[in-house]
Design a protein around this motif. Structure first.
Motif, PDB file in Angstrom:
ATOM      1  N   GLU A 236      11.855  -7.422 -64.771  1.00  0.00           N
ATOM      2  CA  GLU A 236      12.573  -8.251 -65.716  1.00  0.00           C
ATOM      3  C   GLU A 236      13.059  -9.602 -65.104  1.00  0.00           C
ATOM      4  O   GLU A 236      13.060 -10.622 -65.716  1.00  0.00           O
ATOM      5  CB  GLU A 236      13.997  -7.731 -66.181  1.00  0.00           C
ATOM      6  CG  GLU A 236      13.677  -6.349 -67.403  1.00  0.00           C
ATOM      7  CD  GLU A 236      12.672  -6.902 -68.420  1.00  0.00           C
ATOM      8  OE1 GLU A 236      13.077  -7.703 -68.922  1.00  0.00           O
ATOM      9  OE2 GLU A 236      11.674  -6.373 -68.782  1.00  0.00           O
TER      10      GLU A 236
ATOM     11  N   ARG B 225      10.239 -11.947 -64.737  1.00  0.00           N
ATOM     12  CA  ARG B 225       9.726 -12.669 -65.885  1.00  0.00           C
ATOM     13  C   ARG B 225      10.614 -13.868 -66.236  1.00  0.00           C
ATOM     14  O   ARG B 225      10.290 -14.831 -66.698  1.00  0.00           O
ATOM     15  CB  ARG B 225      10.029 -11.627 -67.187  1.00  0.00           C
ATOM     16  CG  ARG B 225       8.981 -10.614 -67.340  1.00  0.00           C
ATOM     17  CD  ARG B 225       9.137  -9.660 -68.665  1.00  0.00           C
ATOM     18  NE  ARG B 225       8.193  -8.731 -68.856  1.00  0.00           N
ATOM     19  CZ  ARG B 225       8.369  -7.534 -68.651  1.00  0.00           C
ATOM     20  NH1 ARG B 225       9.525  -7.187 -68.320  1.00  0.00           N
ATOM     21  NH2 ARG B 225       7.544  -6.589 -68.482  1.00  0.00           N
TER      22      ARG B 225
ATOM     23  N   HIS C 236      20.432  -9.630 -64.688  1.00  0.00           N
ATOM     24  CA  HIS C 236      19.510  -8.818 -64.182  1.00  0.00           C
ATOM     25  C   HIS C 236      20.107  -8.453 -62.947  1.00  0.00           C
ATOM     26  O   HIS C 236      20.136  -7.304 -62.272  1.00  0.00           O
ATOM     27  CB  HIS C 236      18.157  -9.260 -64.371  1.00  0.00           C
ATOM     28  CG  HIS C 236      17.526  -9.360 -65.557  1.00  0.00           C
ATOM     29  ND1 HIS C 236      17.860  -8.378 -66.560  1.00  0.00           N
ATOM     30  CD2 HIS C 236      16.742 -10.073 -66.133  1.00  0.00           C
ATOM     31  CE1 HIS C 236      17.236  -8.972 -67.666  1.00  0.00           C
ATOM     32  NE2 HIS C 236      16.452  -9.948 -67.483  1.00  0.00           N
TER      33      HIS C 236
END
Length: 286
Positions: A247, A250, A223
């Motif tokens: 993301e 998370r 990411h």
């Protein structure tokens, strides 16, 4: 190169009888929010002006104003005499003290006293207005690019900080696993019960696999890599960077929930702090 949604630009042009000034200020917004202050002279051109501005600025809260200064003796403003006389008559009927001059001063402040006659705008004048608008938009975009360069450096720093903290976590992983193993063994010994050593190690491997964070670490690195790529290749990257940061969040949260180690928990808190800084700055990216 990123662009900020914060920008400013101002330009002026002159015709034989007019001085035209255009000013644009922009701030962050989820979509294009265009507020227009325009001279009545160009009111029928408002839709055309809005389209030009929208095509260039794309997103943000935009404050656009166009002002005119009359350089000649001619003026297209006219006094509505019937309206003024009506206001004066109404004031006299109120039987309040005052002279005709006093009533006139009050009347000219009333609505619809002044009217503007329609003026046909020449092609040459309108071209000057468009040139002035184009110049102003160019200044706004240059301002946005400069601000975007500063934002990009800050965002890169915060993302690199997350990667550095992720590297720090690796120092504690062996210690974490050993700690979990020792803790479980101690708990079994404290219970003073017989247990199958082989079965214990099987269950321990299963338990440790549940707490494994290698997949989360790999995804977080990916990411971050994608985050850098988007900043380098997409000038209108704000929304995309926002999705990537979600993301990242998370994966960081999952690492925290599986950490089971005080030092790793501290590093996760620091990573969350850097991520919040990223999200705050992304709000101003085009």
């Amino acid at each position: 190169m990123l662009q900020s949604m914060t920008g400013y630009g101002k330009s002026e042009v002159n015709t034989e009888c007019l001085k035209i000034s255009i000013e644009i200020k922009t701030l962050n917004s989820k979509s294009l929010d265009l507020f227009v202050r325009i001279s009545p002279r160009y009111r029928n051109k408002e839709l055309e002006l809005r389209k030009i501005i929208g095509d260039q600025l794309l997103r943000g809260k935009v404050d656009f104003s166009i002002a005119i200064e009359n350089l000649s003796a001619d003026n297209n403003s006219r006094i509505n005499l019937n309206t003024v006389q009506g206001y004066i008559a109404n004031l006299e009927e109120l039987n309040i003290e005052g002279s005709k001059l006093d009533f006139l001063k009050m009347a000219v402040r009333m609505p619809e006293v002044f009217t503007n006659q329609e003026v046909e705008i020449s092609d040459a004048e309108w071209k000057l207005v468009i040139d002035c608008l184009t110049s102003t938009l160019q200044k706004v975009n240059e301002f946005r690019q400069e601000e975007g360069g500063s934002l990009e450096k800050v965002l890169q720093e915060y993302a690199h900080n997350i990667l550095n903290l992720l590297t720090e976590i690796e120092k504690y992983e062996t210690e974490r696993i050993d700690g979990i193993r020792s803790k479980l063994q101690k708990q079994l010994l404290d219970l003073q019960v017989q247990f199958d050593e082989q079965r214990f190690h099987q269950e321990l491997i299963y338990y440790i696999e549940k707490l494994d964070i290698n997949e989360e670490k790999v995804r977080l690195k990916q990411h971050c890599k994608y985050f850098f790529e988007v900043m380098d290749t997409d000038f209108q990257a704000g929304k995309k960077l926002g999705f990537i940061s979600q993301e990242m969040g998370r994966e960081i949260n999952t690492i925290g929930s599986k950490a089971n180690h005080p030092e790793i928990q501290k590093l996760v808190v620091l990573m969350k702090d850097e991520l919040e800084k990223i999200k705050e700055q992304i709000n101003n990216v085009l």
